[in-house]
Design a protein around this motif. Structure first.
Motif, PDB file in Angstrom:
ATOM      1  N   MET B   1       0.840  -1.187   0.000  1.00 51.60           N
ATOM      2  CA  MET B   1       0.000   0.000   0.000  1.00 51.60           C
ATOM      3  C   MET B   1       0.876   1.237   0.000  1.00 51.60           C
ATOM      4  SD  MET B   1      -3.070  -1.337   0.278  1.00 51.60           S
ATOM      5  CE  MET B   1      -4.136  -0.011   0.800  1.00 51.60           C
ATOM      6  N   TYR B 148      -7.894  -1.523   9.837  1.00 54.95           N
ATOM      7  CA  TYR B 148      -6.913  -2.276   9.057  1.00 54.95           C
ATOM      8  C   TYR B 148      -7.031  -3.773   9.304  1.00 54.95           C
ATOM      9  CZ  TYR B 148      -5.499   2.489   9.171  1.00 54.95           C
ATOM     10  OH  TYR B 148      -5.541   3.849   9.083  1.00 54.95           O
ATOM     11  N   PHE B 153      -8.261  -9.658   3.177  1.00 55.36           N
ATOM     12  CA  PHE B 153      -7.259 -10.019   2.150  1.00 55.36           C
ATOM     13  C   PHE B 153      -6.007  -9.167   2.245  1.00 55.36           C
ATOM     14  CE2 PHE B 153      -9.288  -6.545   0.226  1.00 55.36           C
ATOM     15  CZ  PHE B 153     -10.642  -6.785   0.338  1.00 55.36           C
ATOM     16  N   GLN B 155      -3.455  -9.496   4.233  1.00 54.60           N
ATOM     17  CA  GLN B 155      -3.118 -10.520   5.211  1.00 54.60           C
ATOM     18  C   GLN B 155      -2.121 -10.045   6.261  1.00 54.60           C
ATOM     19  OE1 GLN B 155      -2.886 -13.445   1.703  1.00 54.60           O
ATOM     20  NE2 GLN B 155      -2.867 -14.753   3.486  1.00 54.60           N
ATOM     21  N   TRP B 157      -2.205  -7.320   7.754  1.00 58.09           N
ATOM     22  CA  TRP B 157      -2.941  -6.577   8.783  1.00 58.09           C
ATOM     23  C   TRP B 157      -3.986  -7.440   9.474  1.00 58.09           C
ATOM     24  CZ3 TRP B 157      -4.466  -1.727   5.404  1.00 58.09           C
ATOM     25  CH2 TRP B 157      -3.294  -1.036   5.067  1.00 58.09           C
ATOM     26  N   PHE B 247      -5.049   5.167 -10.747  1.00 51.57           N
ATOM     27  CA  PHE B 247      -5.282   5.165  -9.308  1.00 51.57           C
ATOM     28  C   PHE B 247      -4.719   3.893  -8.685  1.00 51.57           C
ATOM     29  CE2 PHE B 247      -8.109   3.745  -5.817  1.00 51.57           C
ATOM     30  CZ  PHE B 247      -7.842   4.756  -4.921  1.00 51.57           C
ATOM     31  N   ASN B 248      -4.892   2.779  -9.397  1.00 56.48           N
ATOM     32  CA  ASN B 248      -4.446   1.496  -8.856  1.00 56.48           C
ATOM     33  C   ASN B 248      -2.941   1.419  -8.691  1.00 56.48           C
ATOM     34  OD1 ASN B 248      -6.828   1.329 -10.755  1.00 56.48           O
ATOM     35  ND2 ASN B 248      -7.126  -0.471  -9.475  1.00 56.48           N
ATOM     36  N   ARG B 250      -1.054   4.160  -8.168  1.00 55.51           N
ATOM     37  CA  ARG B 250      -0.640   5.200  -7.217  1.00 55.51           C
ATOM     38  C   ARG B 250      -0.990   4.835  -5.783  1.00 55.51           C
ATOM     39  NH1 ARG B 250      -2.534   8.463 -11.510  1.00 55.51           N
ATOM     40  NH2 ARG B 250      -4.619   8.574 -10.620  1.00 55.51           N
ATOM     41  N   GLU B 251      -2.149   4.223  -5.590  1.00 54.21           N
ATOM     42  CA  GLU B 251      -2.655   4.028  -4.229  1.00 54.21           C
ATOM     43  C   GLU B 251      -2.083   2.778  -3.565  1.00 54.21           C
ATOM     44  OE1 GLU B 251      -4.436   6.039  -2.523  1.00 54.21           O
ATOM     45  OE2 GLU B 251      -5.270   4.858  -0.884  1.00 54.21           O
ATOM     46  N   PHE B 252      -1.687   1.797  -4.369  1.00 58.39           N
ATOM     47  CA  PHE B 252      -1.398   0.489  -3.765  1.00 58.39           C
ATOM     48  C   PHE B 252       0.068   0.080  -3.826  1.00 58.39           C
ATOM     49  CE2 PHE B 252      -5.861   0.542  -4.914  1.00 58.39           C
ATOM     50  CZ  PHE B 252      -6.457   0.086  -3.758  1.00 58.39           C
ATOM     51  N   PHE B 311       2.075   0.480   6.753  1.00 58.90           N
ATOM     52  CA  PHE B 311       1.246   0.589   5.546  1.00 58.90           C
ATOM     53  C   PHE B 311       1.956  -0.011   4.332  1.00 58.90           C
ATOM     54  CE2 PHE B 311      -0.780   3.987   8.085  1.00 58.90           C
ATOM     55  CZ  PHE B 311      -2.061   3.477   8.050  1.00 58.90           C
ATOM     56  N   HIS B 316      -1.436  -5.662  -1.310  1.00 59.79           N
ATOM     57  CA  HIS B 316      -2.843  -5.796  -1.690  1.00 59.79           C
ATOM     58  C   HIS B 316      -2.969  -6.756  -2.873  1.00 59.79           C
ATOM     59  CE1 HIS B 316      -6.928  -4.729  -2.674  1.00 59.79           C
ATOM     60  NE2 HIS B 316      -6.988  -3.974  -1.604  1.00 59.79           N
ATOM     61  N   PRO B 317      -3.971  -7.669  -2.829  1.00 54.68           N
ATOM     62  CA  PRO B 317      -4.092  -8.603  -3.958  1.00 54.68           C
ATOM     63  C   PRO B 317      -4.321  -7.912  -5.299  1.00 54.68           C
ATOM     64  CG  PRO B 317      -5.927  -8.831  -2.403  1.00 54.68           C
ATOM     65  CD  PRO B 317      -4.907  -7.962  -1.758  1.00 54.68           C
ATOM     66  N   GLN B 318      -4.891  -6.699  -5.289  1.00 55.66           N
ATOM     67  CA  GLN B 318      -5.110  -6.021  -6.568  1.00 55.66           C
ATOM     68  C   GLN B 318      -3.788  -5.784  -7.300  1.00 55.66           C
ATOM     69  OE1 GLN B 318      -5.533  -2.215  -7.809  1.00 55.66           O
ATOM     70  NE2 GLN B 318      -3.480  -1.985  -6.952  1.00 55.66           N
ATOM     71  N   TYR B 322      -1.527  -5.371 -11.574  1.00 60.05           N
ATOM     72  CA  TYR B 322      -0.796  -4.157 -11.981  1.00 60.05           C
ATOM     73  C   TYR B 322       0.706  -4.366 -11.872  1.00 60.05           C
ATOM     74  CZ  TYR B 322      -5.402  -2.240 -12.060  1.00 60.05           C
ATOM     75  OH  TYR B 322      -6.712  -2.030 -12.380  1.00 60.05           O
TER      76      TYR B 322
END
Ligand code: SF4
Ligand code: SF4
Lengths: 241, 326
Positions: B1, B148, B153, B155, B157, B247-248, B250-252, B311, B316-318, B322
């Motif tokens: 993240m 959190y 998913f 994991q 956290w 966004f995906n 940048r954020e993750f 953080f 993140h699985p997403q 990416y």
């Protein structure tokens, strides 16, 4: 109960991005305000999309296969993104199972995007609210459109008909039949989100041919070796009419 | 993240504020049973509450920078039935209100006994309000951490250790601050708070260490195979549908190298636990204005890094979708 969903046939998708552009075109000019782009004609362009087509290569050269993989919100039946929203802006519609964001309530805290394992939500950097696929809520029940156009823009645009749209709770709908008969599956089943959207796998059509089918015993064109006949024996060839 | 500065400041500031208030209240409860000398209402409890409030307000302010639409923030109180974020949004102002009342009671000297329990225990209004505020402080630790720890998913956290860490790190920094506060206000409780801070920092070190060990051997359930549903050992992304990021991306993604993350880990371990333990230990031996204050400042700076690491550490699985731009 109805659960609307897309079924995407990976066997047919050619990765042309027609669904992406048509989705953007419809939804940026529609009811919910623009899907803003940042620096569209500059270095480092970026923008908000509901739908993206990704490409994966499976296998090792020379045995590779290219899989084009369209990805948008899967309208999960147990959406983890909905209960975490502190404002109630994210919700799942009772009547048709579409997961939506109320842009007037969203505070842009991004928590829902953390709670979606698929990366299906994108924050609109200009409007500062969360955006995601709506299954074209403003098309599918729009009485001013001809009935055959009351489907999501991506489905209408797909030149190969790789995208099917319908109610997956109706066992006889086109989508249910496709899932049932063509091996439809869900993404990341390990999280129990129960996505409504399904994918149809790549399929190969193969005919199984056995050796003896290639060498047909009764093939009239086949030049067979004549059996050794005893001296002076009569054969059918000798019978002349 | 991708760690957001606003959230780093929010969680560390309110964590220390809660811990500091709990330290004050512990002092009051102990003095009831004559375990500790009673402190002045004005210079200790009232000013102390003011410091706690300042920390909490700083955290609250930081949180607004996280929102796309801060003017709609009030809406975030509506979904307390399902959302831990909503619960935090309710409990933080509630806790601040209680601390304010607690401080005001002491400031205006409204500490006449309301009733007595037996001979010795004199209950006044501030004790009751302080009790409520303490409960709110612990609920606030719980809801902050559960934001959190409830995402199954993520994991890294998704563990009770997350809740334990938020609580213990907040308490440790709060009690360290209390030691510094006592040293500067000339209160004789400085040794008490120093030893408590020492103990809490030590326990926090053990629990944070445990979560670092746990996360080192985590096995992620999602793979590229489950992500796109193709059974093959070799799958490689060739395009993610955007050439310039999204966004995906940048954020993750935190975008730091493995080596940088490892350095960061050792740095925060030294700053949050190592140095403060030494300084607090020294504070037990020699009387000093500066030792507890330095311990707090160093520990707080370390906590900023710790939160960044917390953080950045979770995958993140997403991110599976990416991997490559094109
Ligand atoms: S795909 Fe993501 S955003 Fe869509 S319903 Fe499922 S969890 Fe929510
Ligand atoms: S970004 Fe908007 S929709 Fe998502 S959780 Fe926050 S308020 Fe809800």
């Amino acid at each position: 109960m109805t659960q609307l969903a897309l079924v995407i046939d990976l066997n047919v998708c050619v990765g042309c991005h027609a669904c992406v552009t048509s989705c953007k075109e419809w939804n940026t000019s529609g009811w919910a305000g623009p899907l803003s782009d940042l620096r569209p004609y500059d270095a480092d362009p970026s923008g908000t999309f509901f739908n993206r087509v990704q490409t994966f290569e499976v296998g090792e050269f020379p045995n590779t296969e290219t899989v084009h993989f369209p990805k948008s919100c899967l309208h999960c039946e147990d959406p983890p993104c909905v209960p975490v929203c502190p404002t109630g802006a994210s919700y799942k519609r009772e009547e048709d199972g579409i997961v939506l964001v109320d842009y007037d309530k969203c505070i842009g805290c991004k928590y829902c995007s953390w709670a979606c394992p698929y990366g299906a939500r994108e924050l609109d950097e200009r409007q500062r609210v969360m955006k995601k696929c709506t299954l074209c809520v403003d098309r599918i029940a729009e009485p001013t459109l001809p009935p055959e156009e009351r489907r999501p823009a991506c489905v209408l645009a797909c030149p190969t008909s790789a995208r099917l749209f319908g109610d997956i709770h109706d066992p006889n709908s086109e989508v249910s039949v496709a899932i049932r008969e063509q091996g439809g599956y869900q993404l990341m089943p390990e999280w129990g989100t129960n996505p409504a959207n399904h994918y149809l796998p790549r399929r190969k059509t193969r005919i199984r041919i056995h050796e003896d089918e290639l060498l047909r015993a009764d093939n009239p064109l086949h030049k067979e070796e004549l059996p050794e006949l005893p001296e002076g024996a009569e054969t059918l060839d000798d019978v002349a009419w | 993240m991708h760690p957001a500065l606003s959230v780093i400041f929010l969680t560390t500031l309110i964590g220390a504020g809660q811990g500091f208030f709990l330290a004050l209240y512990t002092g009051q409860v102990y003095s009831l049973g004559n375990l500790l000398p009673a402190q002045s209402s004005l210079t200790f409890y009232a000013y102390g509450s003011l410091i706690a409030l300042a920390l909490l307000a700083g955290g609250l302010l930081a949180s607004f920078f996280h929102l796309g639409h801060p003017e709609r923030a009030w809406r975030a109180a509506s979904q307390w039935r399902t959302s831990w974020l909503s619960r935090e949004v309710i409990i933080l102002p509630l806790f601040m209100g209680l601390v304010l009342v607690y401080g005001a009671l002491h400031y205006f000297g409204l500490t006449r006994p309301v009733f007595r329990l037996g001979q010795a225990v004199v209950v006044d209004l501030s004790l009751l309000v302080g009790g409520l505020a303490s409960a709110a402080a612990f609920l606030l630790y719980l809801s902050t951490a559960m934001i959190y720890a409830s995402l199954r998913f993520l994991q890294e956290w998704y563990s009770p250790l997350t809740v334990a860490n938020y609580t213990l790190l907040g308490l440790a920094s709060g009690f360290t601050l209390a030691a510094a506060f006592c040293a500067w206000s000339g209160s004789e409780l400085v040794l008490f708070y120093t030893s408590e801070a020492l103990l809490l920092t030590l326990i926090a070190f053990l629990v944070r260490g445990l979560s670092l060990l746990r996360n080192r051997r985590i096995r992620h359930k999602s793979t590229l195979q489950t992500a796109i549903g193709v059974r093959h050992t070799r799958i490689e992304q060739k395009a993610q549908g955007a050439m310039g990021g999204s966004f995906n991306t940048r954020e993750f993604f935190h975008g730091r190298s493995r080596a940088a993350m490892r350095t960061l880990k050792y740095l925060f371990l030294v700053l949050v636990f190592g140095l403060p333990l030494l300084l607090l230990g020294a504070g037990l031996a020699v009387d000093s204005l500066w030792l507890p204050a330095a311990a707090f400042l160093i520990q707080y700076a370390g906590l900023l890094l710790e939160r960044f690491y917390f953080f950045a550490d979770s995958r993140h699985p997403q991110n599976l979708y990416y991997q490559y731009i094109s």
